[in-house]
Design a protein around this motif. Structure first.
Motif, PDB file in Angstrom:
ATOM      1  N   UNK A 152       1.028  -1.208  -0.231  1.00  0.00           N
ATOM      2  CA  UNK A 152       0.034  -0.133  -0.106  1.00  0.00           C
ATOM      3  C   UNK A 152       0.678   0.898  -0.253  1.00  0.00           C
ATOM      4  N   UNK A 153       2.002   0.836   0.500  1.00  0.00           N
ATOM      5  CA  UNK A 153       3.043   2.160   0.994  1.00  0.00           C
ATOM      6  C   UNK A 153       3.176   2.901  -0.391  1.00  0.00           C
ATOM      7  N   UNK A 178       0.673   3.766  -3.507  1.00  0.00           N
ATOM      8  CA  UNK A 178       0.257   5.401  -2.450  1.00  0.00           C
ATOM      9  C   UNK A 178       1.249   6.805  -3.257  1.00  0.00           C
ATOM     10  N   UNK A 224       0.561   9.295  -5.020  1.00  0.00           N
ATOM     11  CA  UNK A 224       0.879  10.905  -5.118  1.00  0.00           C
ATOM     12  C   UNK A 224       1.265  11.544  -6.231  1.00  0.00           C
ATOM     13  N   UNK A 278      -0.547  11.945  -8.704  1.00  0.00           N
ATOM     14  CA  UNK A 278      -1.269  13.035  -8.700  1.00  0.00           C
ATOM     15  C   UNK A 278      -0.889  14.084  -8.826  1.00  0.00           C
ATOM     16  N   UNK A 287      -6.533  -0.767  -2.674  1.00  0.00           N
ATOM     17  CA  UNK A 287      -7.745   0.394  -2.138  1.00  0.00           C
ATOM     18  C   UNK A 287      -9.150   0.905  -1.696  1.00  0.00           C
ATOM     19  N   UNK A 288      -9.666   0.135  -1.596  1.00  0.00           N
ATOM     20  CA  UNK A 288     -10.660  -0.969  -1.509  1.00  0.00           C
ATOM     21  C   UNK A 288     -11.913   0.009  -2.498  1.00  0.00           C
ATOM     22  N   UNK A 289     -11.705   1.392  -2.748  1.00  0.00           N
ATOM     23  CA  UNK A 289     -12.226   2.084  -3.656  1.00  0.00           C
ATOM     24  C   UNK A 289     -11.617   2.193  -5.508  1.00  0.00           C
ATOM     25  N   UNK A 299      -9.102   3.675  -6.370  1.00  0.00           N
ATOM     26  CA  UNK A 299      -8.537   5.256  -6.208  1.00  0.00           C
ATOM     27  C   UNK A 299      -7.651   6.018  -7.684  1.00  0.00           C
ATOM     28  N   UNK A 306      -0.446  -0.599   8.384  1.00  0.00           N
ATOM     29  CA  UNK A 306       0.163   0.785   7.435  1.00  0.00           C
ATOM     30  C   UNK A 306      -0.631   2.272   7.579  1.00  0.00           C
ATOM     31  N   UNK A 307      -1.831   1.377   8.267  1.00  0.00           N
ATOM     32  CA  UNK A 307      -3.174   2.570   8.416  1.00  0.00           C
ATOM     33  C   UNK A 307      -3.609   2.750   9.774  1.00  0.00           C
ATOM     34  N   UNK A 340      -6.543   5.896   8.914  1.00  0.00           N
ATOM     35  CA  UNK A 340      -7.580   5.597   7.442  1.00  0.00           C
ATOM     36  C   UNK A 340      -8.880   6.589   7.194  1.00  0.00           C
ATOM     37  N   UNK A 367     -13.365   7.949   3.231  1.00  0.00           N
ATOM     38  CA  UNK A 367     -12.425   7.694   1.561  1.00  0.00           C
ATOM     39  C   UNK A 367     -11.444   7.368   0.946  1.00  0.00           C
ATOM     40  N   UNK A 368     -11.427   6.390   0.695  1.00  0.00           N
ATOM     41  CA  UNK A 368      -9.644   5.649  -0.123  1.00  0.00           C
ATOM     42  C   UNK A 368      -9.064   6.351  -0.145  1.00  0.00           C
ATOM     43  N   UNK A 402      -6.508   8.555   0.758  1.00  0.00           N
ATOM     44  CA  UNK A 402      -5.526   8.637   0.895  1.00  0.00           C
ATOM     45  C   UNK A 402      -4.574   8.656   0.204  1.00  0.00           C
ATOM     46  N   UNK A 405       0.880   6.525   4.061  1.00  0.00           N
ATOM     47  CA  UNK A 405       0.532   5.583   5.467  1.00  0.00           C
ATOM     48  C   UNK A 405       1.510   5.255   6.259  1.00  0.00           C
TER      49      UNK A 405
END
Lengths: 328, 446
Positions: free
Chosen positions: A71-72, A75, A79, A82, A243-245, A247, B196-197, B217, B220-221, B224, B227
């Motif tokens: 996840x790190x 992310x 970033x 973005x 990200x579950x959604x 992202x 992570x969260x 967390x 809204x993911x 994010x 972390x």
């Protein structure tokens, strides 16, 4: 990808001579401390940014792990993407744009120009196919127009930000000059505006007014956190279960289709030839790529790939308009 | 630095290493190294889920020059690979961290964790066994009661030392994301595990519940952007802990303030240096390890290019910054492409907090003396280290003329990275994990 990166390099790195390999090209870029405001090194800044952007995209999309991706890492890559996106948007918002809904010819150019920052990596090529995609009817096309709206909204947001991390957007005039002439020729060929362009123009106006565009996907962040547009077209979910959604789709949607469509295309086909061979080649490749793209991305999607329909409609529009342009 | 001028290298390998030195089994890659509180035991965890514990030999009067070598004491399989059926993804058995508990009796306890589950292991010795049972003979077979004519009292007789490891607690199902840190509290009753969260607080006795003390967390993911990368309890204050983030910040939290420590008590962040800004500024600022000093006054952080020492009383900038391999700054794009920029290097203090150590590429590791401000680069390699040989300082040349014995930046082997190192709590003994090899170096003082 290696192949097409070397072409722009050969084009802009005057005096180097010969074709350079990807590695050399990279080191050459990184060695400089490039500031976006310098003249010649501004171009290499753009190239570097584009290289990093492509690498980031590939990292996100090509990763098919058996275990959950970190996840790190995700992310951090997000970033990065973005940030680059916002830079591009800022650059896009500061360029002179003809915002007149009454002139039929200009909206085409507007949407073309608006699409410009997203496709700055295709610096050497005329972005006709991109243009044509955005020419598709608004309701049929989830990607371009609605995201142009988001673009405008987000641009206005980011302009307000203090953004110490944002570099002053360069005036990409030298790069754009090559497009201006192409633009004029396009405008001559294709005078009719579509609803999408009208929306795009309206979006431009909204950007100038800094209106609060009610958009379900955009979240107002007064603290100045960079915008992350949710994926209202949740076309692609490249991070299964991560990200579950969806992202990363948030920032990709305005670039997605065209960016990825042409990411793998050999630039030798894009040698700048006003209106003729490049567009023909590109348009032929576009329909194929989009389908393949959707197929490859379907496994990642946690939701059914419903935008298939609009894409197909885009492509028929594409074909139609290409026929008009090429005059066949 | 006088005390590091001479080293005595030893070479240890896990039993199942492939013989050839060029290739190695993936499962043998060492993923964590940790000395216990006395330094007598050294534990390593690997990618295959195994834990190998080394024990220091007792010093003998007869051979004073063999100052306590480390030998394998126990090996056991801590974690097995699992499968998450909901997400259709494998859960790696790789041991992310090992932390020892202080020893109160003959048995030792350690915590080991993979991405999802923490386990408490008891390592105990058995060197005596009872002999002379009445109802069963020495092989364990039952004796026919009618054949027994006399009674005897079983006695304990010495046997060959046997070390056995048993799992005493399994702390599972508390982490949605990957666990990156565990830290034992100074009260020795609780510990925390950080993913992570979220950060959870556990009691050693209770495995079916944990308290959530930090949760970053977002609702809204998609929002994010940051972390948790590492977390640690203060060595003396059982209510204080720190956690680091992927944006290069450290937060110090006080558990007395509230049950959920989302609001930090202190926030440590160094302002960005505008002259060094690049596309990769955020990524290289991501902190990969955070460690309190033994004194508890300072905290050390490792990001991609530097090690920083922070004073807990000064939040706006670190007290000291040490460049680990600044020559990589011009290579960040390539390192981003080959994912090396995401490597998580750890850092360690020596027993007196005067020297800090961290790893680098090409099997190099670096030490910084905080008092003299001198630093040294050493290499952990089989070719260069014969037993009792002295480690030679290495140097990386950045450009221009390369002197003899120097290595140029372009010749560095980025697949040989030293991520995990450990320092004996009181002596100058270091353990360095280089891929699947463990090197133990001692300061040779005669």
């Amino acid at each position: 990808m290696l192949k097409w990166c070397s072409e722009p390099c050969a084009r802009y790195m005057l005096g180097k001579g010969g074709k350079r390999k990807f590695d050399e090209h990279e080191d050459g870029l990184e060695g400089k401390v490039v500031s976006p405001t310098d003249g010649p090194s501004k171009v290499s800044y753009t190239l570097q940014r584009q290289t990093i952007f492509n690498i980031s995209l590939m990292k996100l999309y090509n990763h098919r792990p058996l275990t959950e991706p970190s996840l790190q890492k995700t992310v951090l890559i997000n970033n990065m993407l973005r940030r680059i996106q916002e830079e591009l948007k800022q650059e896009g918002s500061l360029r002179p744009v003809f915002v007149t809904a009454s002139q039929p010819a200009d909206p085409l150019g507007d949407s073309f120009r608006e699409a410009q920052p997203a496709f700055s990596h295709l610096a050497a090529q005329p972005l006709l196919p991109a243009d044509l995609v955005s020419a598709a009817p608004l309701e049929a096309c989830l990607t371009p127009a609605s995201l142009l709206e988001d673009d405008a909204f987000c641009t206005s947001q980011t302009v307000q930000h203090d953004g110490p991390t944002k570099l002053p957007p360069p005036a990409l005039q030298p790069v754009k000059d090559s497009f201006s002439s192409a633009l004029d020729e396009i405008e001559e060929l294709c005078p009719a505006p579509t609803s999408a362009e009208a929306v795009a123009v309206a979006a431009e106006t909204a950007a100038d007014d800094s209106k609060d565009h009610p958009s379900e996907s955009s979240v107002q962040r007064p603290e100045g956190v960079p915008e992350s547009r949710t994926a209202e077209p949740k076309l692609m979910d490249p991070l299964p279960g991560n990200f579950e959604i969806t992202t990363s789709t948030g920032f990709l949607t305005d670039l997605t289709l065209d960016d990825i469509l042409f990411a793998d295309i050999d630039t030798s086909m894009y040698d700048f030839d006003p209106c003729t061979s490049a567009t023909g080649a590109a348009s032929k490749m576009a329909p194929v790529s989009a389908d393949e793209l959707l197929k490859t991305l379907a496994p990642y999607s946690s939701q059914p790939v419903t935008p298939n329909q609009p894409f197909k409609m885009d492509l028929t529009e594409l074909d139609h308009i290409m026929e008009v342009l090429v005059g066949s | 630095m006088k005390c590091f001028s001479r080293y005595l290298p030893y070479l240890f390998r896990p039993p199942s290493t492939i013989l050839s030195s060029s290739c190695h089994a993936e499962a043998d890659i060492i993923s964590t190294v940790e000395f216990n509180h006395t330094g007598e035991l050294l534990a390593t965890g690997d990618k295959g889920g195994r834990v190998v514990i080394f024990q220091r030999e007792q010093e003998s009067k007869q051979q004073p020059q063999r100052r306590g070598e480390y030998n394998v004491y126990s090996t056991f399989q801590s974690h097995e690979p699992e499968f998450d059926y909901l997400k259709s993804l494998e859960i790696e058995e790789k041991i992310n961290k090992i932390r020892w508990l202080p020893q109160h009796n003959a048995a030792c306890f350690l915590l080991s964790t993979n991405d999802k589950t923490v386990k408490l292991w008891k390592v105990s010795e058995r060197d005596k066994r009872p002999e002379g049972y009445n109802l069963k003979d020495e092989d364990g077979r039952l004796r026919d009661p009618s054949m027994i004519t006399t009674l005897r009292v079983p006695v304990l007789r010495p046997m060959d030392l046997m070390v056995e490891a048993t799992p005493r607690r399994v702390f599972a199902n508390a982490h949605t994301y990957h666990i990156n840190s565990i830290s034992v509290n100074s009260d020795y009753e609780t510990y925390m595990s950080a993913d992570d969260l979220r950060i959870n607080l556990w009691n050693f006795e209770i495995t079916n519940q944990s308290f959530n003390i930090v949760d970053i967390k977002p609702a809204n993911m998609e929002e994010l952007t940051e972390v948790i990368t590492a977390a640690e309890f203060h060595p003396h204050h059982c209510n204080t802990f720190v956690y680091s983030s992927s944006k290069g910040t450290i937060r110090l939290c006080d558990m007395r303030a509230s049950a959920l420590c989302d609001r930090h008590a202190k926030f440590f962040e160094e302002p960005e240096d505008p002259s060094n800004r690049s596309f990769f500024s955020e990524i290289i600022s991501s902190i990969s390890d955070v460690k309190f000093s033994h004194s508890g006054r300072y905290v050390m952080t490792r990001d991609y290019l530097t090690v920083k020492v922070w004073d807990l009383n000064m939040e706006n900038r670190p007290m000291e910054t040490y460049q680990v391999h600044d020559y990589l700054r011009s290579k960040l794009c390539s390192l981003y492409e080959n994912d090396c920029i995401f490597d998580k290097f750890e850092c360690v203090w020596n027993g007196s907090d005067s020297v800090i150590m961290t790893g680098s590429y090409n099997n190099f590791f670096r030490m910084f003396d905080r008092n003299t401000k001198r630093d040294v680069t050493l290499e952990a390699s089989r070719e260069n280290s014969k037993p009792r040989a002295i480690l030679k300082p290495r140097k990386v040349c950045v450009g221009g003329k390369r002197r003899k014995d120097e290595i140029s930046v372009d010749s560095l082997d980025f697949s040989k990275k030293i991520l995990h190192t450990a320092w004996h709590p009181s002596e100058n003994i270091i353990a360095v994990a280089a891929t699947n090899n463990l090197y133990i170096f001692q300061d040779k003082v005669n």
